[in-house]
Motif scaffolding. Structure first.
Motif, PDB file in Angstrom:
ATOM      1  N   GLU A 303       0.840  -1.200   0.000  1.00 15.66           N
ATOM      2  CA  GLU A 303       0.000   0.000   0.000  1.00 15.66           C
ATOM      3  C   GLU A 303       0.876   1.250   0.000  1.00 15.66           C
ATOM      4  O   GLU A 303       1.964   1.260   0.573  1.00 15.66           O
ATOM      5  N   THR A 305       0.516   5.908  -0.528  1.00 14.32           N
ATOM      6  CA  THR A 305      -0.332   7.091  -0.714  1.00 14.32           C
ATOM      7  C   THR A 305       0.257   7.942  -1.821  1.00 14.32           C
ATOM      8  O   THR A 305       1.458   8.273  -1.797  1.00 14.32           O
ATOM      9  N   ASP A 342      -5.104   6.462  -1.258  1.00 15.96           N
ATOM     10  CA  ASP A 342      -4.354   5.251  -0.926  1.00 15.96           C
ATOM     11  C   ASP A 342      -4.573   4.228  -2.030  1.00 15.96           C
ATOM     12  O   ASP A 342      -5.717   3.993  -2.449  1.00 15.96           O
ATOM     13  N   VAL A 343      -3.476   3.627  -2.496  1.00 14.37           N
ATOM     14  CA  VAL A 343      -3.574   2.638  -3.566  1.00 14.37           C
ATOM     15  C   VAL A 343      -2.873   1.356  -3.139  1.00 14.37           C
ATOM     16  O   VAL A 343      -2.032   1.350  -2.233  1.00 14.37           O
ATOM     17  N   ILE A 344      -3.224   0.264  -3.835  1.00 14.39           N
ATOM     18  CA  ILE A 344      -2.586  -1.033  -3.617  1.00 14.39           C
ATOM     19  C   ILE A 344      -1.881  -1.434  -4.911  1.00 14.39           C
ATOM     20  O   ILE A 344      -2.479  -1.414  -5.989  1.00 14.39           O
ATOM     21  N   THR A 346      -0.548  -3.531  -7.822  1.00 13.85           N
ATOM     22  CA  THR A 346      -0.985  -4.780  -8.459  1.00 13.85           C
ATOM     23  C   THR A 346       0.138  -5.461  -9.233  1.00 13.85           C
ATOM     24  O   THR A 346       0.219  -6.682  -9.280  1.00 13.85           O
ATOM     25  N   ALA A 359      -1.294   0.158 -10.106  1.00  9.89           N
ATOM     26  CA  ALA A 359      -1.975   0.078  -8.831  1.00  9.89           C
ATOM     27  C   ALA A 359      -3.485   0.329  -8.999  1.00  9.89           C
ATOM     28  O   ALA A 359      -3.925   0.772 -10.071  1.00  9.89           O
ATOM     29  N   LYS A 360      -4.208   0.029  -7.956  1.00 11.43           N
ATOM     30  CA  LYS A 360      -5.651   0.305  -7.956  1.00 11.43           C
ATOM     31  C   LYS A 360      -6.023   0.973  -6.637  1.00 11.43           C
ATOM     32  O   LYS A 360      -5.357   0.759  -5.614  1.00 11.43           O
ATOM     33  N   LYS A 362      -7.425   1.812  -3.099  1.00 13.65           N
ATOM     34  CA  LYS A 362      -7.770   0.960  -1.970  1.00 13.65           C
ATOM     35  C   LYS A 362      -9.245   1.176  -1.626  1.00 13.65           C
ATOM     36  O   LYS A 362      -9.713   2.307  -1.501  1.00 13.65           O
ATOM     37  N   GLU A 363      -9.932   0.057  -1.470  1.00 14.75           N
ATOM     38  CA  GLU A 363     -11.353   0.158  -1.133  1.00 14.75           C
ATOM     39  C   GLU A 363     -11.517   0.600   0.312  1.00 14.75           C
ATOM     40  O   GLU A 363     -10.844   0.105   1.213  1.00 14.75           O
ATOM     41  N   SER A 364     -12.415   1.537   0.536  1.00 14.11           N
ATOM     42  CA  SER A 364     -12.629   2.086   1.880  1.00 14.11           C
ATOM     43  C   SER A 364     -13.307   1.038   2.775  1.00 14.11           C
ATOM     44  O   SER A 364     -14.170   0.314   2.338  1.00 14.11           O
TER      45      SER A 364
END
Length: 364
Positions: A303, A305, A342-344, A346, A359-360, A362-364
């Motif tokens: 993760e 930012t 915030d991204v994750i 991939t 990246a995608k 980040k789901e809240s």
């Protein structure tokens, strides 16, 4: 045949030993006072008898003595095979030094007794030789390091203002000079000289610095400034190569030809030149590859930012950048332009041209 020969030698040694013992017995004062073996005939018979007895004893013991000697030889051979030539030499030197020291220190012991004195000295010499050999073999690495350090100390000369080495020549490309990072890398000491600056590269830099395009002119002058700093501020050796290749028109082709002639390497950040050099078998030091190699490692699932600053090639993509300039492609990030999210991670795409992170959000 060898066993028979050794048996004969041992038997002869027994006869000689018996003769010596019988002579010693005849010299005993009590034997002379009591009148035993007074005449020459009796003495001769006694000498022959004792000599034969010792000869027979040595003859009978010779097989065991031979076996003991054979076992000792086998033991020595097996242990010698485990040792390297260096260890054998060190062991011999250690034994020699120990024998010299022991011979000097044990000399007073010779006067203790005419028989036991020399015997004690012999035993001490054998023990000292074994100890000296063992110490030298075990400490051979330490002794070698000390000798090498003394040799280096004795041959060290005063450092020159320019460090001259016999390392591989590094031919500088126009793009890497303009880039400027080569100066910082050389300053850290990660690259050894000599740095080769071809005359045709200087001509290209002058041509760029005289361009009517203000951007090109600035880049050309920056390259000349970097070269000036390399020559004046760094201790690394630099050389101006005055030659040329009239039959070759392109500067990149000239660079590769020069590197081949000098058995050197090309320093560049040009991706296309890097690929051509690989095809021609010319070693290349790519500044971008070095930069990518020292960037923090990013793995899928991590993760972070980021600030989405613009849209990507695909309609839904957004683009963000790390502090070191690495581009991050954010899926479905176009609608988030101008926001910090915030991204994750991939996936990561690594090439000689640079590193790209996908990246995608980040789901809240």
């Amino acid at each position: 045949m060898l066993k028979k020969l050794l048996r004969g030698i041992f038997s002869l040694a027994g006869v000689i030993a018996g003769y010596g013992v019988s002579e010693a017995i005849l010299q005993i004062p009590s034997m002379q006072q009591w009148g035993f073996l007074s005449n020459s005939y009796e003495k001769l018979l006694f000498l022959i008898f004792i000599s034969l007895i010792f000869g027979i004893i040595f003859y009978l013991l010779s097989p065991k003595i031979y076996s003991a000697i054979a076992e000792l030889i086998d033991y020595v051979e097996k242990n010698a095979q485990k040792l390297t030539v260096g260890e054998i030499v060190y062991g011999a030197v250690g034994a020699l030094i120990a024998l010299i020291i022991t011979s000097i220190l044990s000399r007073p012991l010779l006067s203790i007794h005419e028989v036991f004195g020399p015997l004690i000295v012999i035993v001490l010499n054998i023990i000292a030789a074994i100890i000296g050999t063992d110490i030298m073999i075990k400490k051979k690495n330490d002794i070698t390091n000390i000798l090498l350090s003394l040799k280096k100390t004795g041959t060290t000369k005063e450092k020159k203002s320019k460090t001259t080495t016999k390392s591989v020549p590094k031919v500088l490309d126009t793009s890497v000079i303009i880039d400027g990072r080569i100066f910082d890398i050389c300053e850290t000491g990660f690259i050894e000289g000599p740095l080769i600056i071809p005359n045709f590269v200087l001509d290209e830099l002058r041509h760029i610095s005289d361009s009517s395009d203000s951007l090109k002119r600035t880049r050309g002058r920056r390259g000349l400034d970097i070269l000036n700093k390399i020559q004046k501020e760094l201790t690394i050796e630099t050389q101006i190569w005055e030659g040329d290749f009239p039959k070759i028109a392109e500067v990149d082709s000239k660079l590769l030809k020069l590197a081949q002639n000098l058995n050197g390497k090309v320093i560049t950040n040009d991706y296309n030149l890097n690929k051509v050099a690989e095809v021609q078998g010319v070693p290349v030091l790519n500044i971008n590859e070095l930069s990518n190699a020292i960037k923090p490692v990013v793995i899928p699932g991590e993760e972070m930012t980021v600030d989405v600053v613009k849209d990507g090639k695909e309609s839904s993509q957004g683009i963000a950048y790390l502090d070191d300039g690495t581009m991050i492609v954010v899926e479905n990030g176009k609608k988030l332009i101008g926001e910090r999210i915030d991204v994750i991670v991939t996936s990561v795409l690594q090439t000689a041209a640079g590193r790209m992170i996908f990246a995608k959000p980040k789901e809240s």
